[in-house]
Design a protein around this motif. Sequence first.
Motif, PDB file in Angstrom:
ATOM      1  N   GLN A  39       0.825  -1.205   0.000  1.00 43.03           N
ATOM      2  CA  GLN A  39       0.000   0.000   0.000  1.00 43.03           C
ATOM      3  C   GLN A  39       0.862   1.260   0.000  1.00 43.03           C
ATOM      4  OE1 GLN A  39      -2.606  -0.404   3.389  1.00 43.03           O
ATOM      5  NE2 GLN A  39      -4.090  -1.638   2.269  1.00 43.03           N
ATOM      6  N   GLN A  40       1.948   1.247   0.785  1.00 43.14           N
ATOM      7  CA  GLN A  40       2.825   2.407   0.843  1.00 43.14           C
ATOM      8  C   GLN A  40       3.484   2.670  -0.517  1.00 43.14           C
ATOM      9  OE1 GLN A  40       3.373   4.861   2.654  1.00 43.14           O
ATOM     10  NE2 GLN A  40       5.458   5.602   2.324  1.00 43.14           N
ATOM     11  N   LEU A  41       3.932   1.622  -1.174  1.00 44.47           N
ATOM     12  CA  LEU A  41       4.592   1.790  -2.466  1.00 44.47           C
ATOM     13  C   LEU A  41       3.594   2.161  -3.560  1.00 44.47           C
ATOM     14  CD1 LEU A  41       7.154  -1.120  -2.167  1.00 44.47           C
ATOM     15  CD2 LEU A  41       7.685   1.323  -2.250  1.00 44.47           C
ATOM     16  N   GLN A  42       2.369   1.710  -3.439  1.00 45.08           N
ATOM     17  CA  GLN A  42       1.333   2.187  -4.356  1.00 45.08           C
ATOM     18  C   GLN A  42       1.118   3.681  -4.176  1.00 45.08           C
ATOM     19  OE1 GLN A  42      -2.188  -0.136  -3.663  1.00 45.08           O
ATOM     20  NE2 GLN A  42      -1.336  -2.017  -4.544  1.00 45.08           N
ATOM     21  N   HIS A  43       1.205   4.129  -2.918  1.00 45.83           N
ATOM     22  CA  HIS A  43       1.006   5.547  -2.612  1.00 45.83           C
ATOM     23  C   HIS A  43       2.153   6.408  -3.131  1.00 45.83           C
ATOM     24  CE1 HIS A  43       0.056   9.206  -0.419  1.00 45.83           C
ATOM     25  NE2 HIS A  43       1.237   9.157   0.160  1.00 45.83           N
ATOM     26  N   THR A  44       3.404   5.974  -2.885  1.00 48.18           N
ATOM     27  CA  THR A  44       4.548   6.786  -3.300  1.00 48.18           C
ATOM     28  C   THR A  44       4.833   6.639  -4.791  1.00 48.18           C
ATOM     29  OG1 THR A  44       6.224   5.065  -2.896  1.00 48.18           O
ATOM     30  CG2 THR A  44       5.596   6.491  -1.023  1.00 48.18           C
ATOM     31  N   PRO A  71       2.182  -6.077  -7.098  1.00 50.41           N
ATOM     32  CA  PRO A  71       2.802  -5.404  -8.246  1.00 50.41           C
ATOM     33  C   PRO A  71       3.654  -4.198  -7.873  1.00 50.41           C
ATOM     34  CG  PRO A  71       0.416  -5.066  -8.204  1.00 50.41           C
ATOM     35  CD  PRO A  71       0.719  -6.131  -7.220  1.00 50.41           C
ATOM     36  N   ALA A  72       3.250  -3.435  -6.867  1.00 51.77           N
ATOM     37  CA  ALA A  72       4.048  -2.269  -6.476  1.00 51.77           C
ATOM     38  C   ALA A  72       5.376  -2.699  -5.859  1.00 51.77           C
ATOM     39  CB  ALA A  72       3.268  -1.391  -5.510  1.00 51.77           C
ATOM     40  N   ILE A  73       5.345  -3.724  -5.040  1.00 51.08           N
ATOM     41  CA  ILE A  73       6.582  -4.256  -4.466  1.00 51.08           C
ATOM     42  C   ILE A  73       7.467  -4.834  -5.562  1.00 51.08           C
ATOM     43  CG2 ILE A  73       7.509  -6.155  -3.075  1.00 51.08           C
ATOM     44  CD1 ILE A  73       5.399  -5.552  -0.993  1.00 51.08           C
ATOM     45  N   ASP A  74       6.875  -5.557  -6.499  1.00 48.40           N
ATOM     46  CA  ASP A  74       7.673  -6.134  -7.588  1.00 48.40           C
ATOM     47  C   ASP A  74       8.373  -5.043  -8.402  1.00 48.40           C
ATOM     48  OD1 ASP A  74       6.939  -8.686  -6.842  1.00 48.40           O
ATOM     49  OD2 ASP A  74       5.321  -8.850  -8.311  1.00 48.40           O
ATOM     50  N   ALA A  75       7.672  -3.947  -8.683  1.00 48.34           N
ATOM     51  CA  ALA A  75       8.274  -2.849  -9.439  1.00 48.34           C
ATOM     52  C   ALA A  75       9.391  -2.190  -8.635  1.00 48.34           C
ATOM     53  CB  ALA A  75       7.209  -1.830  -9.822  1.00 48.34           C
ATOM     54  N   TRP A  76       9.144  -2.001  -7.338  1.00 52.53           N
ATOM     55  CA  TRP A  76      10.169  -1.438  -6.448  1.00 52.53           C
ATOM     56  C   TRP A  76      11.387  -2.345  -6.375  1.00 52.53           C
ATOM     57  CZ3 TRP A  76      10.949  -3.747  -1.411  1.00 52.53           C
ATOM     58  CH2 TRP A  76      11.767  -3.020  -0.558  1.00 52.53           C
ATOM     59  N   PHE A  77      11.160  -3.650  -6.295  1.00 49.67           N
ATOM     60  CA  PHE A  77      12.249  -4.609  -6.217  1.00 49.67           C
ATOM     61  C   PHE A  77      13.097  -4.562  -7.485  1.00 49.67           C
ATOM     62  CE2 PHE A  77      14.165  -8.855  -5.553  1.00 49.67           C
ATOM     63  CZ  PHE A  77      14.465  -8.770  -4.200  1.00 49.67           C
ATOM     64  N   GLU A  78      12.463  -4.363  -8.620  1.00 52.25           N
ATOM     65  CA  GLU A  78      13.215  -4.215  -9.870  1.00 52.25           C
ATOM     66  C   GLU A  78      14.058  -2.949  -9.849  1.00 52.25           C
ATOM     67  OE1 GLU A  78      13.774  -6.273 -12.476  1.00 52.25           O
ATOM     68  OE2 GLU A  78      12.848  -7.659 -11.034  1.00 52.25           O
ATOM     69  N   ARG A  79      13.537  -1.884  -9.251  1.00 49.67           N
ATOM     70  CA  ARG A  79      14.353  -0.670  -9.110  1.00 49.67           C
ATOM     71  C   ARG A  79      15.549  -0.923  -8.207  1.00 49.67           C
ATOM     72  NH1 ARG A  79       9.143   1.534  -9.410  1.00 49.67           N
ATOM     73  NH2 ARG A  79       8.814   1.609  -7.153  1.00 49.67           N
ATOM     74  N   LEU A  80      15.354  -1.673  -7.138  1.00 50.38           N
ATOM     75  CA  LEU A  80      16.475  -2.022  -6.272  1.00 50.38           C
ATOM     76  C   LEU A  80      17.527  -2.813  -7.036  1.00 50.38           C
ATOM     77  CD1 LEU A  80      14.730  -3.096  -2.933  1.00 50.38           C
ATOM     78  CD2 LEU A  80      15.891  -0.936  -3.418  1.00 50.38           C
TER      79      LEU A  80
END
Length: 207
Positions: A144-149, A183-192
């Motif tokens: 939820q947080q990563l969807q928000h940011t 999906p938001a975590i997966d996208a963030w993980f790809e950025r990492l």
Amino acid sequence: MLKILGKTTSINVRKVLWTCEEAGLDYQQEDFGIGFASTETAEFRALNPNAMVPVLIDEDFVLWESNAICRYLARKAGRNDLLPAEPKACANVEHWMDWQATEFNNAWRYVFPALARKNPDYNDPERIAAGIKEWNHCIGILEQQLQHTGAWAAGDSFTLADIVLGLSVNRWKMTPFEHPSVPAIDAWFERLNQRPAFLRHGNNGMV
């Protein structure tokens, strides 16, 4: 030069090593822990009475607790991008770091040794199921947080919050059970994964 005591297989040591590299700090790492130099000696307990890794030594200054070490390193390097100087922005990073160390990490205390480590002492199916539920609940909060940011854990830019959470999410991903769609975590993980230090110390095959 900074000295970091702790084996590189430790999730908490790896977050400190990742922080050092992001902050551009030179360090010397020495393996301590199971399979390496003992933490159960009087000499090591004089550095950390908990007999746990990591321990940071910076000349005559000794510090333990991995998230505290990460904060110190960011401030020592003057990296306000990793840990802002402005009080509200700093608190926003630190509350995600504290949540990682308390709620998030406590969620896997039973299920991780049961499923990832295959420890025979952790074999209660009800506790495993409860652990998976709580772990996934925490993942839902981060989702939820990563969807928000739409970007990083604490906002628009990469911070220490992403370092400590990145290691924890890597552990969640690598523990064998059915994972919900995030999906938001997966996208963030790809950025990492675009950060070389994360590939060396985070998503490197270790849990």
